[in-house]
Design an enzyme around this catalytic site. Structure first.
Site, mmCIF file in Angstrom:
data_model
loop_
_atom_site.group_PDB
_atom_site.id
_atom_site.type_symbol
_atom_site.label_atom_id
_atom_site.label_comp_id
_atom_site.label_asym_id
_atom_site.label_seq_id
_atom_site.Cartn_x
_atom_site.Cartn_y
_atom_site.Cartn_z
ATOM 1 C CG HIS A 195 115.522 66.721 -24.811
ATOM 2 N ND1 HIS A 195 115.128 65.425 -24.532
ATOM 3 C CD2 HIS A 195 115.472 66.845 -26.161
ATOM 4 C CE1 HIS A 195 114.848 64.796 -25.666
ATOM 5 N NE2 HIS A 195 115.047 65.627 -26.662
ATOM 6 N N PRO A 196 112.969 66.647 -22.504
ATOM 7 C CG PRO A 196 111.211 65.724 -23.740
ATOM 8 C CD PRO A 196 112.202 66.851 -23.746
#
Length: 385
Positions: A229-230
């Site tokens: 996930h960023p």
């Protein structure tokens, strides 16, 4: 359970996936779905894979369960007249025909709704109803590539990848159903139907909206993280002694629980790891310490420890592992098809505590011509191996 859409008749000119998936949802909800097919072999999905039952591929059975089949030759005036009569008797008309075909047949939205004002008309195209590419046909992987969706799959350095699921086709079917339900509600008040359109491209852009909106508003290109996930660290899959395990620490409290479960309480006070923003900046350093620890125990052992500590985690299952899991079994998602000797995945929705069930087996080509007072023309059945 009586279908919540009982009494609603849907006429479907669907091919392969997007249109048929919309029809399958409506059929599972109790609508009567009449599928109009070509006399020469019918829906191409009947041959999309090896023969499964009655000479038809499994894909056809998945997306056409619970429907009726009427075979019509729409190249003839008689065939088009029968189709118009069926449209007059329908509440909803849906299709994903190639651009230009509805107009050539005289069944485009404006024309058909002018003749039948109560009709709800829904169409699915590849690139959308307007624009320079509106007349261009397309398929799932083409639209994933064109929309930018493929460019965000995979990890850094990987080539662009399509998703395993047909997100654009099936998502377009879902959007069309949402529109149909909205217009059925409006028709109760106004007595008139309406026109719906969606496309694989619009659906792909909607699914990828977080990435697209970040670029449009902040000039920020999406990073690629494979399972990660960023915005959160750690929030991805890690190898254990016998298989991958996905760990999701969506806030600092959960990271503290992870640190205690790993017997690394010093991480909590380490300025490089104490906050999520710090962990984002020092992700590689954290993972250099985290990854070797996780490889010392099995997936099951870590899962048990993390669940006891309140750390969100999940094994990365294969399809057989997922279907065999007690939680999946308890949900009853794999449902027997009435009158058949096989099961299909049911709708991921419960109404009043009950899951809408598959209404019946997929129809044979032209099986219901007589029921709808349509003469059975010469039919070319699907080829069999």
């Amino acid at each position: 359970m009586a279908g919540v859409l009982e009494g609603v008749r849907v006429l479907e000119l669907g091919q392969v996936l997007a249109g048929p998936f919309a029809g399958a949802i409506l059929a599972d909800l109790g609508a009567e779905v009449v599928k109009v097919e070509r006399t020469e072999g019918g829906d191409d999905a009947r041959r999309m894979g090896p023969a499964f039952r009655h000479g038809d591929a499994l894909n056809f059975h998945i997306f056409n369960r619970g429907k009726q089949s009427v075979a019509l030759d729409l190249k003839t005036e008689a065939g088009r007249a029968h189709l118009d009569r069926l449209a007059a008797q329908a509440d909803v008309f849906i299709h994903n025909l190639r651009p230009g075909v509805p107009g050539a047949l005289g069944i485009d939205g404006q024309t058909l709704c002018a003749r039948h004002p109560r009709l709800i008309y829904g169409e699915i195209s590849a690139f959308g109803a307007t624009g320079p590419m509106a007349m261009r046909p397309g398929y799932e992987p083409l639209l994933q590539a064109f929309s930018g969706l493929s460019s965000t799959n995979g990890g850094e350095g990987d080539p662009p990848m399509r998703s395993g699921a047909s997100m654009c086709d099936q998502g377009s079917g879902m959007w069309l159903v949402i529109g149909v339900l909205a217009l059925l509600h409006r028709r109760e008040r106004t007595g008139r139907g309406g026109l719906l359109s969606t496309s694989l491209l619009e659906t792909a852009l909607a699914w990828n909206a977080q990435k697209g909106d970040a670029w449009a508003n902040e000039g920020r290109l999406p990073q690629r993280h494979r399972s990660g996930h960023p915005g959160f660290v750690p929030y991805e899959a890690f190898d254990t002694a016998d298989g991958p395990l996905l760990i999701c620490c969506g806030n600092d409290r959960l990271f503290a629980k992870l640190a205690h479960a790993l017997e690394r309480p010093e991480w909590i006070g380490d300025e490089r790891f104490a906050t999520n923003r710090a962990r984002l900046a020092h992700k590689a350093t954290l993972f250099e310490q985290l990854a070797p620890i996780l490889r010392t125990r099995t997936r099951a052992a870590w899962s048990e420890r993390f669940e006891a500590a309140g750390v969100p985690c999940a094994p990365v299952h294969s399809v057989p592992e997922a279907l065999a899991h007690p939680q999946v079994q308890a949900l009853g998602m794999l449902a027997p098809v009435p009158g058949a000797d096989f099961s299909l995945t049911a709708m991921p929705l419960c109404i009043d505590g009950s899951r809408p069930q598959v209404q019946g087996v997929a129809p044979r080509l032209g099986e219901h011509n007589a029921r709808h007072q349509v003469p059975t023309p010469p039919i070319t059945p699907p080829e069999t191996p």
